[in-house]
Design an enzyme around this catalytic site. Sequence first.
Site, PDB file in Angstrom:
ATOM      1  N   ASP A  38      -8.463   6.199  44.990  1.00  0.00           N
ATOM      2  CA  ASP A  38      -9.864   5.473  44.860  1.00  0.00           C
ATOM      3  C   ASP A  38     -10.372   5.446  46.271  1.00  0.00           C
ATOM      4  O   ASP A  38      -9.806   6.440  47.062  1.00  0.00           O
ATOM      5  CB  ASP A  38      -9.528   4.346  44.470  1.00  0.00           C
ATOM      6  CG  ASP A  38     -11.024   3.547  43.843  1.00  0.00           C
ATOM      7  OD1 ASP A  38     -11.383   4.262  42.567  1.00  0.00           O
ATOM      8  OD2 ASP A  38     -11.871   2.950  44.492  1.00  0.00           O
ATOM      9  N   LYS A  89      -5.268  -1.496  38.858  1.00  0.00           N
ATOM     10  CA  LYS A  89      -6.102  -1.124  40.038  1.00  0.00           C
ATOM     11  C   LYS A  89      -5.220  -2.072  41.147  1.00  0.00           C
ATOM     12  O   LYS A  89      -4.666  -3.136  41.110  1.00  0.00           O
ATOM     13  CB  LYS A  89      -7.472  -1.629  39.979  1.00  0.00           C
ATOM     14  CG  LYS A  89      -8.173  -0.813  40.940  1.00  0.00           C
ATOM     15  CD  LYS A  89      -8.710   0.649  40.319  1.00  0.00           C
ATOM     16  CE  LYS A  89      -9.453   1.506  40.976  1.00  0.00           C
ATOM     17  NZ  LYS A  89     -10.235   2.598  40.511  1.00  0.00           N
TER      18      LYS A  89
HETATM   19  N1  GLU Z   1      -9.625   5.718  40.858  1.00  0.00           N
HETATM   20  C1  GLU Z   1      -9.860   6.367  39.956  1.00  0.00           C
HETATM   21  C2  GLU Z   1     -10.763   5.664  38.841  1.00  0.00           C
HETATM   22  O1  GLU Z   1     -11.760   4.954  39.067  1.00  0.00           O
HETATM   23  C3  GLU Z   1      -8.860   7.426  39.248  1.00  0.00           C
HETATM   24  C4  GLU Z   1      -7.633   6.425  38.807  1.00  0.00           C
HETATM   25  C5  GLU Z   1      -6.445   7.266  38.394  1.00  0.00           C
HETATM   26  O2  GLU Z   1      -6.357   8.530  38.499  1.00  0.00           O
HETATM   27  O3  GLU Z   1      -5.531   6.653  38.077  1.00  0.00           O
HETATM   28  O4  GLU Z   1     -10.616   6.117  37.725  1.00  0.00           O
END
Ligand code: GLU
Length: 445
Positions: free
Chosen positions: A166, A126
């Site tokens: 996100d 992340k």
């Molecule tokens: N931010 C999204 C999550 O919390 C998607 C992450 C992604 O697609 O890599 O899962």
Amino acid sequence: MTEALSEILDIVKRRNPGEGEFLQAAEEVLASLDPLIAKQPELLQQRLVERLVEPERQLIFRVPWTDDAGNVHVNRGFRIEFNSALGPYKGGLRFHPSVNLGVMKFLAFEQLFKNALTGLPIGGGKGGSDFDPKGRSDAEVMRFCQSFMTELYRHLGEYTDVPAGDIGVGGREIGYLFGQYKRITNRYESGVLTGKGLAIGGALVRTEATGYGCVYFVEQMLAARGDALAGKTCVVSGAGNVAIYTIQKLQQLGAKVVACSDSNGVVYDQDGIKLDTVKRLKEVQRRRIAEYVELHPKAEYRGGGNIWDIPCDLAFPSATQNELNGRDAQRLVANGVVAVGEGANMPCTPTAAETFIEAGVAFGPGKAANAGGVATSALEMQQNASRDAWTFAYTDERLSEIMRDIHTLCYETAAEFGVPGNYVVGANIAGFRKVAVAMRTLGVI
Ligand code: GLU
């Protein structure tokens, strides 16, 4: 918690002081693992659990940029490469003033288990920044994204680390980030970012996927109890990408959504939320939800109001972490809620989650219920790798199959470990087991 696990939790607390959200997420997972460790004590060997709670790499960097008036700003950028046992680090980027190291690490840690549950070959990561895109012009957002990528690009790659969106990062930002990556590396490496626009190798359904997936998961939880979505009254917090497509799918399947919100207040529309208005306000005009009532005077706007006061059968907390506390959960239970699907990451406090589970409410934790977004990102990577583009219908079918499989896995794992219907324990043990087995296979690295 067994002594061995609580000793590991103590180490995590000592090592990560002041990182409240990360400690909350780590404690929740470790607290679920007792029955697994009792059955498979070998998982404690070679410090496997300790290795798993320690990120492989934590990057923090400076992001300087210039606003439209020529003033220089400095933000902090992050990328937490938590674990790559199952595949390249995968997880979104969040641009929001509340971002700090603890928030990034909690999100990366959750992502690791969520990604494992999808059954697709993706590790957990992340990133993001404390940059606040609110009120910034397109040109400012572009310059920020370019500066952010000018540092981050060296850590990325389709086989290394693959970010997506996100909170505060959508198709516009991914486009600017991909543009800068392409320019610096001189490579059109489509699979290095997901959530791309359709014009630059994005995938159909990715935009809708987190919200749709959350509804598919709740549908499965209801079906397991002989119940169904049609006719249910729903409350969906938030008004971002997750909330919008949760509302859309609920309406398509015959449920009625009476409220949504943003960080300023709540809209209550007894006749059902008019999604076109929410989409126009939030997706196109980037405005506040308060303006909804100017167009629909029968609806009510409650500035600073609490959305969880509104009676509903189904609740979808889809805004942000810890937005729903123990008192909110008690009120929802008193008002007759039957199922909760976490569209956001960790939106329910530990007390709230406990309250739901004790009251017999079907509670879908985020790492299972909102896994549809990242799962569809993995489908985007598949399409990029094969230079192919699937139809909306086919991709949506894959998404719904994946959500069904995640539900089955969590449901069966909970039953296997003696807590039938407890999706928190089911998701934590099933996700942990997948990562742990891969890590053992890879040796001590
Ligand atoms: N931010 C999204 C999550 O919390 C998607 C992450 C992604 O697609 O890599 O899962």
